[in-house]
Design an enzyme around this catalytic site. Structure first.
Site, mmCIF file in Angstrom:
data_model
loop_
_atom_site.group_PDB
_atom_site.id
_atom_site.type_symbol
_atom_site.label_atom_id
_atom_site.label_comp_id
_atom_site.label_asym_id
_atom_site.label_seq_id
_atom_site.Cartn_x
_atom_site.Cartn_y
_atom_site.Cartn_z
ATOM 1 N N HIS A 1 0.748 -1.188 -0.056
ATOM 2 C CA HIS A 1 -0.125 0.108 0.014
ATOM 3 C C HIS A 1 0.778 1.205 -0.061
ATOM 4 O O HIS A 1 0.406 2.269 -0.244
ATOM 5 C CB HIS A 1 -0.832 -0.027 1.070
ATOM 6 N N ASP B 1 -2.164 2.392 -4.374
ATOM 7 C CA ASP B 1 -3.558 2.706 -3.815
ATOM 8 C C ASP B 1 -4.572 1.620 -4.164
ATOM 9 O O ASP B 1 -4.542 0.958 -5.030
ATOM 10 C CB ASP B 1 -3.945 4.195 -4.443
#
Length: 324
Positions: free
Chosen positions: A295, A299
């Site tokens: 992450h 995204d």
């Protein structure tokens, strides 16, 4: 002559003792019963308090016993003999200590580093494998005859990932210090389970390959692994990984990133399930797929978009040929 002592009368024969009564049929102390009556009570396991005596003074006779048995023939059932429980030797708790093999030690180090040093997250989707299975069934003989290798589902997913990585390039990127390194090529690692542990040989420049070349590359790596010819260079340089837990029966899992890569796709078991298509419930061969990603680099929108594109390509393989 001296008178002799009078002869003593002969002792009566010893009475035969009746069997000892059980606790439930014990004869009260002081109750006068003939030996034969006592023996019969013990043999039949009778409760003397429930027997009406008709002899002098209410004494119980053998006839009273027989009359009682006629009225209640079942009496108290004799307890069956209890077999001795078999004895077994007590189990011995044993332990065995083995040193970790170099490859298992390296795998452990890399997996631990992946969990500790990445912001890993997993997103899921499911793929209808009907079209891919139909195409594979239709062309597998011709494919085998022309290319010399079998047509498997791994090539469908490798090619689908290549096309999806072109659209979501951050999943094909690495973190290097404070920089992001984007790759304009797709080196796809394919996780293979072996007796020694999990290895991930890399199919280099998968974007330049067709289905047959991908299948040949996988077959060559499997042969190398079996013959212990796999080299360190075969495991280096991957930019994305595909892992197929479905070959072992896994229905759903969260694959761990193969650092420094930012994404890994987990394939799973194909299973027929009811799904709704055009407002109708139908049975289709479905596969859950999972995308684990870093992450820090990717995204949620990019991850979901990537997995959706993989789904579209596998459900309609002709889109990969037409590049749409």
């Amino acid at each position: 002559p001296q008178a002799s002592a009078p002869a003593q009368p002969a002792a009566p024969p010893a009475e035969k003792k009746a069997p000892a009564p059980t606790a439930s049929t014990a004869i009260p102390d002081g109750l006068a019963l003939a030996p034969s009556v006592r023996r019969l009570i013990a043999e039949k396991h009778l409760d003397v308090t429930k027997i009406q005596g008709t002899g002098p003074g209410g004494r119980i006779s053998k006839g009273d016993i027989l009359l009682h048995l006629e009225k209640a023939p079942a009496g108290i059932p004799e307890a069956p003999p209890v077999a001795a429980a078999p004895t077994f030797p007590a189990p011995v708790a044993t332990e065995e200590r083995k040193p970790m093999s170099p490859i298992r030690k390296r795998i452990a180090e890399r997996l631990l580093a992946s969990k500790q040093n990445t912001a890993m997250l997993t997103t899921f989707n499911e793929i209808d494998m009907s079209r891919a299975m139909a195409i594979r069934s239709l062309y597998k003989d011709a494919f085998q005859k022309r290319h010399g290798v079998a047509l498997g589902f791994m090539s469908f997913f490798v090619k689908a990932c290549v096309e999806a990585l072109k659209e979501v390039p951050e999943i094909n990127a690495f973190i290097d210090g404070n920089d992001l390194i984007y790759h304009n090529y797709q080196h796809i690692g394919v996780a293979v389970g072996t007796d020694r542990g999990l290895v991930v040989p890399v199919i280099r420049h998968a974007e330049r390959m067709g289905f047959a070349q991908v299948e040949k590359a996988i077959v060559d790596y499997v042969a190398k692994i079996k013959e212990n010819r796999l080299e360190l260079a075969d495991l280096e340089g991957g930019t994305f990984t595909v892992s197929n837990g479905g070959v072992y029966g896994s229905l759903l899992s969260t694959p761990i990133l193969n650092t420094p890569q930012s994404g890994i796709l987990g394939m799973h078991k194909i299973e027929k399930r009811p799904v709704v298509i055009d407002d109708q419930i139908v049975i289709r061969p479905m596969m859950y797929v999972a995308l684990s990603y870093d992450h820090r680099v990717v995204d949620g929108k990019g991850a979901v978009t990537f997995l959706k594109r993989v789904k579209e390509f596998v459900e309609n393989p002709e889109r990969m040929a037409l590049e749409v």
